[in-house]
Design an enzyme around this catalytic site. Structure first.
Site, PDB file in Angstrom:
ATOM      1  N   GLU A   1       3.604 -15.431 -54.655  1.00 24.47           N
ATOM      2  CA  GLU A   1       4.419 -15.707 -55.623  1.00 24.47           C
ATOM      3  C   GLU A   1       5.951 -15.139 -55.155  1.00 24.47           C
ATOM      4  OE1 GLU A   1       5.000 -16.135 -60.414  1.00 24.47           O
ATOM      5  OE2 GLU A   1       3.988 -14.676 -59.563  1.00 24.47           O
TER       6      GLU A   1
ATOM      7  N   PRO B   1       6.491  21.037 -55.982  1.00 28.32           N
ATOM      8  CA  PRO B   1       6.068  22.068 -56.343  1.00 28.32           C
ATOM      9  C   PRO B   1       4.485  22.290 -56.887  1.00 28.32           C
ATOM     10  CG  PRO B   1       7.743  21.183 -57.447  1.00 28.32           C
ATOM     11  CD  PRO B   1       7.236  20.044 -56.699  1.00 28.32           C
ATOM     12  N   LEU B   2       3.619  22.919 -56.035  1.00 27.58           N
ATOM     13  CA  LEU B   2       2.116  22.909 -56.156  1.00 27.58           C
ATOM     14  C   LEU B   2       1.757  24.235 -56.970  1.00 27.58           C
ATOM     15  CD1 LEU B   2      -0.419  21.885 -55.606  1.00 27.58           C
ATOM     16  CD2 LEU B   2      -0.432  22.962 -53.301  1.00 27.58           C
ATOM     17  N   SER B   3       1.338  24.157 -58.235  1.00 29.33           N
ATOM     18  CA  SER B   3       1.232  25.446 -59.033  1.00 29.33           C
ATOM     19  C   SER B   3      -0.339  25.915 -58.758  1.00 29.33           C
ATOM     20  CB  SER B   3       1.222  24.994 -60.297  1.00 29.33           C
ATOM     21  OG  SER B   3       0.486  24.113 -60.801  1.00 29.33           O
ATOM     22  N   GLY B   4      -1.216  25.067 -58.325  1.00 33.47           N
ATOM     23  CA  GLY B   4      -2.688  25.290 -58.357  1.00 33.47           C
ATOM     24  C   GLY B   4      -3.227  25.013 -59.652  1.00 33.47           C
ATOM     25  N   GLY B   5      -2.531  23.934 -60.474  1.00 35.71           N
ATOM     26  CA  GLY B   5      -2.982  23.145 -61.790  1.00 35.71           C
ATOM     27  C   GLY B   5      -3.627  22.038 -61.322  1.00 35.71           C
ATOM     28  N   ALA B   6      -4.166  21.212 -62.053  1.00 35.83           N
ATOM     29  CA  ALA B   6      -4.901  20.010 -61.927  1.00 35.83           C
ATOM     30  C   ALA B   6      -3.746  18.912 -61.610  1.00 35.83           C
ATOM     31  CB  ALA B   6      -5.581  19.806 -63.146  1.00 35.83           C
ATOM     32  N   ASP B   7      -2.683  18.843 -62.219  1.00 34.56           N
ATOM     33  CA  ASP B   7      -1.697  17.669 -61.936  1.00 34.56           C
ATOM     34  C   ASP B   7      -1.193  17.901 -60.597  1.00 34.56           C
ATOM     35  OD1 ASP B   7      -2.437  16.922 -64.517  1.00 34.56           O
ATOM     36  OD2 ASP B   7      -0.500  17.896 -65.539  1.00 34.56           O
ATOM     37  N   SER B   8      -0.624  18.830 -60.494  1.00 34.97           N
ATOM     38  CA  SER B   8       0.032  19.120 -59.135  1.00 34.97           C
ATOM     39  C   SER B   8      -0.759  18.853 -57.889  1.00 34.97           C
ATOM     40  CB  SER B   8       1.001  20.321 -59.037  1.00 34.97           C
ATOM     41  OG  SER B   8       0.245  21.416 -59.288  1.00 34.97           O
TER      42      SER B   8
ATOM     43  N   LYS C   1       6.981 -23.364 -62.063  1.00 32.89           N
ATOM     44  CA  LYS C   1       6.120 -22.516 -62.782  1.00 32.89           C
ATOM     45  C   LYS C   1       6.089 -22.995 -64.244  1.00 32.89           C
ATOM     46  CE  LYS C   1       4.267 -17.786 -63.321  1.00 32.89           C
ATOM     47  NZ  LYS C   1       4.474 -16.288 -63.041  1.00 32.89           N
TER      48      LYS C   1
ATOM     49  N   CYS D   1      -0.113 -17.944 -60.673  1.00 35.45           N
ATOM     50  CA  CYS D   1      -0.320 -16.713 -61.155  1.00 35.45           C
ATOM     51  C   CYS D   1      -0.476 -16.458 -62.766  1.00 35.45           C
ATOM     52  CB  CYS D   1       1.222 -15.647 -60.921  1.00 35.45           C
ATOM     53  SG  CYS D   1       0.707 -13.850 -61.376  1.00 35.45           S
TER      54      CYS D   1
END
Length: 733
Positions: free
Chosen positions: A44, A354-361, A113, A174
């Site tokens: 489309e 920014p990598l914290s070591g937590g689940a999200d990052s 359409k 669509c």
């Protein structure tokens, strides 16, 4: 036998990049013709790109689409092949979303359409008009420049089909497939055997099955060949169009393209026997009866044969097993492909996280790692476009190119651990281990000196120095100390993203990646202008529960074993001091679990529940373990914090759209951001219902006793008016 070879395609087009789009269209036609196809279907609005949005209101967009169509028709692209091209067309005073059907350098008809997509992420009625005249085809005068070039003055315009000498073909665009009375129902009764659905459908977790069931249903009870074409990739916004172009015959899938891919062009070819369609329809008595009293649909007669007779050299496509990805694979591949498109089209040199070591990052880091793996895999499979993009972004020289995902990640992915005195040694080590597994270039930074400098400045200005709650401070002090850490990390992330390329003698800049999930956005459990404030966020529309499942999957399937340890750790912002008798935990801070947040989110957005209706639903759902009074308290608590923090959604980082209950304020979840956070009328109704249900009088505090809610508030005003600079204790780091 009437043998027909058809081709449909996934195209990674880009809104308003007419050169890119025209190149992809031509390549898809070339591959279709090389395979011997006589019908080619594209997505489309493929000429302009689907995501032009308000650019569709500009005459330039329509004019350039006609110029591209002229380019296609003046060449040999449509010789011997029926091509369906998607583009906007202005007729009179109205603008229509159209499929332009072309054959042998002529426009056969223009099909506008009928039913426009106008919910969720879609706003087609803002830009287009739905075609309403279904009883006749009108004569459309082609633009003068096109008319002169093609030596064709006019073309049939409207709802109808093309009647060839040996079959009938029609377009269905669509959204029309998903309407209560889809056009293909009447078209089938009028003898149409081949349906061409040009689509612009975005990825959403667990959505593909719904879409494929619609294709199968379209031909299961009425027969036919159903062709489906879709965009694939990020064409300039939050959506990832997830391809999966396919061909279905009489309810059986016989050809299916990829759902996630880095390819710019993928062509799916199928060979069908149209006599099988005629035989299928002839065996259904109810179809015969309804066809005998059908509503007649106008058609365009074309004296041309599309089919080939019986030929043993032409093999028929057989039914195949439908390929579905698991939700964990969807989270890895969808955002991974979206990030690659964004990176290569933005001019950036890489990502900074920014990598914290937590689940999200860590989930974001794993998705970038998956992207690097996909790039190396596509290069090894011979994709020259992916190879050229990777060489440019990774600054390879002397004929070198990526052959190892970890080496490629080292060039384009920077991770930064921004620790403080409140960070644990465990998260620091997990961040390091994950960065090493992925191969990213890594920094370990302490922000304590910067925090101390801000506090000293504050003390100089006011004569006071705030303390954490565990050290005797108030809630206001505790929140302020957490927010300053979170916001320092945001400032430092953008500083590093802009200057690190200069430090390493590289051109360009890095895109800062955010890492707040959909549940935190819904609850407002993030500091406004912290590390959730980034350039883009690949997980902003994914729930915490899905992310944890993804981490377990990725630990094995992506080869990042540290993710299993990260997933097992309890979620924490690490913004308060750790004591022997106290450790900060997300769900304690929020006063609700992530599982509960997912339930609230779906009821609020997907099922359109206000406070009272949500209370009633949850009384049924949770009634076995909670009293009506307890359910009422939970519902009030959610709506209070949701409304107080809604203002944060106005500055939410653009996020990959993956979930039906996303609170994205910009495009998807359109609501006010200034609420009466006490909800006095609604909460009073809930109290009355509770009193009826269990005879217990449930008082409602008009003053809003937030301390009893189990967590600190994000700001002051009970009316949802938030002081500038306030935030919830969650850094997103």
């Amino acid at each position: 036998m009437r043998l027909l070879k058809v081709a449909t395609c996934n195209l990674n087009n880009w809104a308003l990049d007419f050169d890119c789009n025209l190149k992809n269209i031509k390549e898809s036609i070339g591959r279709a013709k090389e395979a011997g196809a006589v019908i080619r279907l594209g997505p489309e609005l493929e000429i302009t790109g689907y995501g032009c949005e308000d650019h569709f209101l500009e005459l330039d967009t329509v004019t350039h689409a006609w110029e591209c169509l002229k380019d296609l028709l003046l060449g040999d692209w449509t010789d011997g092949i029926l091509c369906s091209f998607g583009m906007p067309v202005i007729k009179g005073s109205e603008r229509y979303n159209c499929q332009v059907l072309c054959l042998n350098r002529k426009i056969i008809m223009i099909r506008p359409k009928l039913w426009l997509a106008n919910d969720g992420n879609y706003r087609e009625l803002r830009w287009f008009t739905a075609w309403k005249q279904k009883d006749q085809l009108e004569d459309f005068q082609l633009p003068n420049e096109i008319s002169v070039a093609l030596k064709q003055k006019s073309v049939p315009f409207g709802y109808g089909f093309i009647q060839f000498l040996d079959t009938a073909v029609a377009a269905e665009i669509c959204e029309e497939l998903f309407t209560p009375i889809p056009p293909h129902a009447d078209l089938a009764l009028n003898g149409v055997e081949v349906f061409m659905n040009a689509s612009g459908s975005h990825h959403q977790l667990r959505k593909l099955d719904y879409r494929i069931r619609a294709f199968i249903s379209a031909t299961h009870s009425r027969g036919g060949v159903y062709m489906y074409s879709n965009h694939q990739g990020c064409d300039g916004g939050r959506l990832y169009f997830d391809g999966c172009s396919c061909v279905v015959v009489n309810g059986d899938m016989i050809a299916q393209g990829s759902q996630f891919s880095l390819k710019d062009v993928e062509v799916v070819v199928a060979q069908v026997d149209l006599d099988a369609v005629a035989g299928f329809r002839g065996s259904i008595s109810s179809f015969q009866e309804q066809a005998s009293c059908k509503t007649k649909i106008p058609s365009v007669a074309v004296p041309y044969n599309l089919c080939q007779p019986f030929n043993l050299k032409m093999s028929l496509s057989s039914p195949l097993k439908i390929n579905y990805h698991s939700p964990e694979e969807e989270i890895a591949f969808g955002p991974g492909c979206w990030l690659w498109d964004y990176l290569r089209r933005s001019g950036a040199s890489g990502f900074l996280l920014p990598l914290s070591g937590g689940a999200d990052s860590s989930s974001v880091a794993a998705i970038v790692g998956c992207m690097c793996q996909l790039v190396v895999k596509e290069i090894s499979n011979g994709d020259e476009q992916v190879k050229a993009d990777a060489i440019r972004i990774g600054h390879y020289a002397n004929g070198e190119f990526p052959t190892d995902s970890r080496e490629f990640a080292k060039r384009i992915f920077y991770t930064v651990f921004m620790g403080s005195e409140n960070s644990s040694q465990e998260t620091r080590m997990l961040a390091k281990k994950l960065a090493d597994e992925i191969g990213s270039w890594r920094l370990d930074v302490s922000i304590d000196t910067v925090v101390s400098a801000f506090l000293s400045l504050f003390q100089t200005l006011t004569g006071k120095r705030p303390c954490y709650k565990v050290d005797g401070g108030s809630n206001v002090e505790n929140l302020g100390l957490q927010n300053i850490q979170a916001r320092i990390r945001m400032v430092l992330a953008f500083m590093l993203a802009s200057l690190l390329p200069w430090v390493h003698n590289k051109p360009g800049f890095y895109l800062v990646l955010g890492s707040s999930n959909v549940d935190e956005g819904l609850r407002g459990y993030l500091t406004k202008y912290d590390c959730s404030s980034a350039d883009i966020n690949p997980i902003g529309s994914i729930s915490k529960q899905d992310l944890r499942t993804f981490l377990r999957w990725a630990a094995t399937h992506l080869g990042y074993s540290s993710l299993a340890e990260i997933e097992a750790a309890p979620p924490t912002a690490e913004l308060e001091p750790i004591r022997s008798n106290y450790s900060q935990l997300d769900e304690v801070d929020m006063g609700m679990t992530y599982e509960e947040l997912s339930v609230y989110g779906r009821l609020r957005k997907v099922f359109h529940c206000g406070p009272v209706t949500m209370f009633k639903n949850l009384c049924y759902r949770w009634g076995a373990r909670l009293t009506p009074s307890e359910v009422a308290e939970k519902v009030k608590q959610f709506f209070k914090f949701y409304s107080i923090n809604r203002h944060k959604m106005t500055v939410l980082t653009p996020s990959y759209h993956a979930e039906s209950y996303s609170p994205d304020d910009n495009r998807f979840d359109l609501r006010q951001f200034l609420y009466n956070a006490r909800w006095p009328y609604q909460f009073r109704k809930i109290d009355e219902l509770v009193k009826e249900l269990d005879g217990e009088k449930v008082p409602f505090s008009e003053s809003g006793d937030h301390e009893k809610m189990g967590t600190t508030l994000d700001g002051g005003g009970g009316m949802g008016v938030i002081a500038a600079g306030s935030g919830n204790p969650k850094s997103g780091h």
